[in-house]
Design an enzyme around this catalytic site. Structure first.
Site, short mmCIF file in Angstrom:
data_model
loop_
_atom_site.label_atom_id
_atom_site.label_comp_id
_atom_site.label_asym_id
_atom_site.label_seq_id
_atom_site.Cartn_x
_atom_site.Cartn_y
_atom_site.Cartn_z
N ASP A 178 -9.82 2.36 2.53
CA ASP A 178 -9.95 1.75 3.94
C ASP A 178 -10.57 2.56 5.24
O ASP A 178 -11.52 2.23 5.83
CB ASP A 178 -8.53 1.36 4.41
CG ASP A 178 -7.77 0.10 3.65
OD1 ASP A 178 -8.65 -0.79 3.27
OD2 ASP A 178 -6.72 0.12 3.82
N LYS A 190 0.82 -1.21 0.01
CA LYS A 190 -0.09 -0.04 0.02
C LYS A 190 0.75 1.31 0.12
O LYS A 190 0.49 2.16 -0.62
CB LYS A 190 -0.91 -0.12 1.06
CG LYS A 190 -2.18 -0.97 1.11
CD LYS A 190 -2.91 -0.95 2.15
CE LYS A 190 -4.08 -2.16 1.99
NZ LYS A 190 -4.89 -2.05 3.22
P1 NAP Z 1 1.42 -3.83 8.81
O1 NAP Z 1 1.66 -2.46 7.76
O2 NAP Z 1 2.42 -4.81 8.33
O3 NAP Z 1 1.49 -3.31 10.15
C1 NAP Z 1 1.26 -4.05 11.32
C2 NAP Z 1 1.20 -3.59 12.70
O4 NAP Z 1 0.69 -4.47 13.45
C3 NAP Z 1 2.35 -2.68 13.08
O5 NAP Z 1 1.92 -1.47 13.84
C4 NAP Z 1 2.87 -3.64 14.09
O6 NAP Z 1 3.48 -2.87 15.15
C5 NAP Z 1 1.57 -4.03 14.68
N1 NAP Z 1 2.22 -5.62 15.31
C6 NAP Z 1 2.33 -6.71 14.44
N2 NAP Z 1 2.44 -7.62 15.37
C7 NAP Z 1 2.12 -7.21 16.87
C8 NAP Z 1 2.19 -7.88 18.02
N3 NAP Z 1 2.42 -9.01 18.43
N4 NAP Z 1 1.88 -6.98 19.12
C9 NAP Z 1 1.47 -5.52 18.92
N5 NAP Z 1 1.46 -4.99 17.76
C10 NAP Z 1 1.99 -5.67 16.56
O7 NAP Z 1 0.01 -4.32 8.45
P2 NAP Z 1 -1.32 -3.39 8.20
O8 NAP Z 1 -1.52 -3.54 6.54
O9 NAP Z 1 -1.47 -2.32 8.91
O10 NAP Z 1 -2.33 -4.67 8.51
C11 NAP Z 1 -2.79 -4.69 9.89
C12 NAP Z 1 -3.96 -5.38 9.95
O11 NAP Z 1 -5.22 -5.01 9.43
C13 NAP Z 1 -3.71 -6.91 8.89
O12 NAP Z 1 -4.22 -8.20 9.89
C14 NAP Z 1 -4.77 -6.60 7.85
O13 NAP Z 1 -5.63 -8.06 7.63
C15 NAP Z 1 -5.84 -5.88 8.57
N6 NAP Z 1 -6.52 -5.32 7.52
C16 NAP Z 1 -7.87 -5.34 7.68
C17 NAP Z 1 -8.78 -4.80 6.55
C18 NAP Z 1 -10.16 -4.77 6.33
O14 NAP Z 1 -10.67 -4.25 5.28
N7 NAP Z 1 -10.95 -5.50 7.39
C19 NAP Z 1 -8.06 -3.54 5.71
C20 NAP Z 1 -6.81 -3.51 5.89
C21 NAP Z 1 -5.93 -4.16 6.73
P3 NAP Z 1 5.07 -2.46 15.02
O15 NAP Z 1 5.03 -1.33 14.07
O16 NAP Z 1 5.54 -2.09 16.30
O17 NAP Z 1 5.83 -3.33 14.38
#
Ligand code: NAP
Length: 268
Positions: free
Chosen positions: A102, A66
């Site tokens: 989103d 993204k």
């Molecule tokens: P990303 O860019 O990889 O970011 C991951 C985030 O999660 C970071 O803030 C990371 O913290 C945090 N994190 C990961 N493991 C963790 C843990 N064990 N404890 C605390 N924080 C943790 O991923 P993303 O694109 O933001 O996606 C996040 C989630 O949103 C995914 O599961 C995705 O499927 C979901 N999502 C859903 C939709 C929907 O339409 N429902 C749309 C978009 C995304 P750090 O920065 O400290 O590493």
């Protein structure tokens, strides 16, 4: 030939977007094909160019592309610029244009499907990755009384919050003295069966709070914890369908009805 669309991500095999857009197309009487594309992580731009050359008219972009999509686009919408992330590409109207649906997807799910208006409420967003970047602008625009972004890497939370007047960013250990009305888990912790290092929920949320996890299609430790505490919960299925409907509107000029698709997605 059907109009061609795709979702581009890595991994992308799990994506429900092809199924959702097929339902929208059928309901709206549009003839389109929507496929999954999984490029190598260093081949996003080449993949978009190849899809475009093959007649692709638009694409959704998901993890981990993204932010790269935002940099790749020739121009973007105001909401994509605020998010600094793109999840929707328009390929059939000249130079590649990017949007981010989103945030509007989450806020429509909250307000329309769940009957929860963020205006005047205390809102906590957990996470500072692509998903949090996508939704914080729309939550901020919805007019909460308080907007806090908390993240494991606190600096990322502070940097994200600093872009929005009145919002604050912090680490989980710094969360205190606010009983939030809405907590949105925008971390990917639940995908690994993990829980962000939160203070006890009873110190963090109001008794009538809504606890929302953007992960969909599976239960997460965060939602389980909230249910055990007797709190109202929701997964991210509604957001998924609403952001897809907004992308469909951007591409096709019509907003499909989401209720039947969401009900069918929840039935599995
Ligand atoms: P990303 O860019 O990889 O970011 C991951 C985030 O999660 C970071 O803030 C990371 O913290 C945090 N994190 C990961 N493991 C963790 C843990 N064990 N404890 C605390 N924080 C943790 O991923 P993303 O694109 O933001 O996606 C996040 C989630 O949103 C995914 O599961 C995705 O499927 C979901 N999502 C859903 C939709 C929907 O339409 N429902 C749309 C978009 C995304 P750090 O920065 O400290 O590493």
């Amino acid at each position: 030939m059907s109009d061609r669309y795709a979702v581009i991500g890595n991994p992308v095999a799990h994506s429900k977007s092809p199924w959702i857009h097929a339902q929208f197309a059928r309901a709206c009487g549009h003839d389109l094909e929507y496929v999954r594309i999984e490029p190598p992580r260093d081949a996003f731009g080449a993949t978009v160019e190849a899809f475009c050359a093959a007649g692709g008219r638009g694409a959704n972009v998901t993890l981990p592309f993204k932010q790269e999509a935002f940099r790749y686009c020739a121009s973007v919408s105001a909401r994509a610029r605020e998010a600094q992330a793109v999840n929707t590409l328009v390929l059939d109207r000249g130079p590649v244009w990017g949007d981010n649906t989103d945030g509007v997807g989450l806020v429509r799910d909250l307000e329309i499907n769940l009957g929860f208006a963020p205006r005047g409420r205390r809102v906590l967003v957990m996470g500072a990755g692509g998903a949090a970047q996508g939704v914080v602008p729309s939550l901020h625009a919805a007019g909460p009384e308080r907007l806090v972004v908390a993240n494991r890497s606190a600096d990322r939370a502070r940097a994200l919050a600093a872009r929005f007047e009145g919002a604050t960013g912090c680490g989980y250990a710094e969360l205190a003295d606010v009983k939030f009305d809405l907590v949105v888990n925008a971390t990917s912790a639940g995908l690994a069966g993990e829980l962000p290092p939160l203070p006890p929920l009873e110190t963090l949320v109001a008794p009538d709070a809504l606890v929302y996890d953007m992960v969909y299609g599976r239960d997460t430790p965060f939602l389980a914890l909230a249910r055990e505490a007797g709190l109202r919960t929701s997964d991210g299925a509604g957001m998924l369908v609403e952001q897809a409907a907004e992308s469909f509107l951007v591409w096709r000029g019509v907003r499909p009805d989401t209720q039947a698709v969401l009900a069918s997605l929840r039935r599995g």
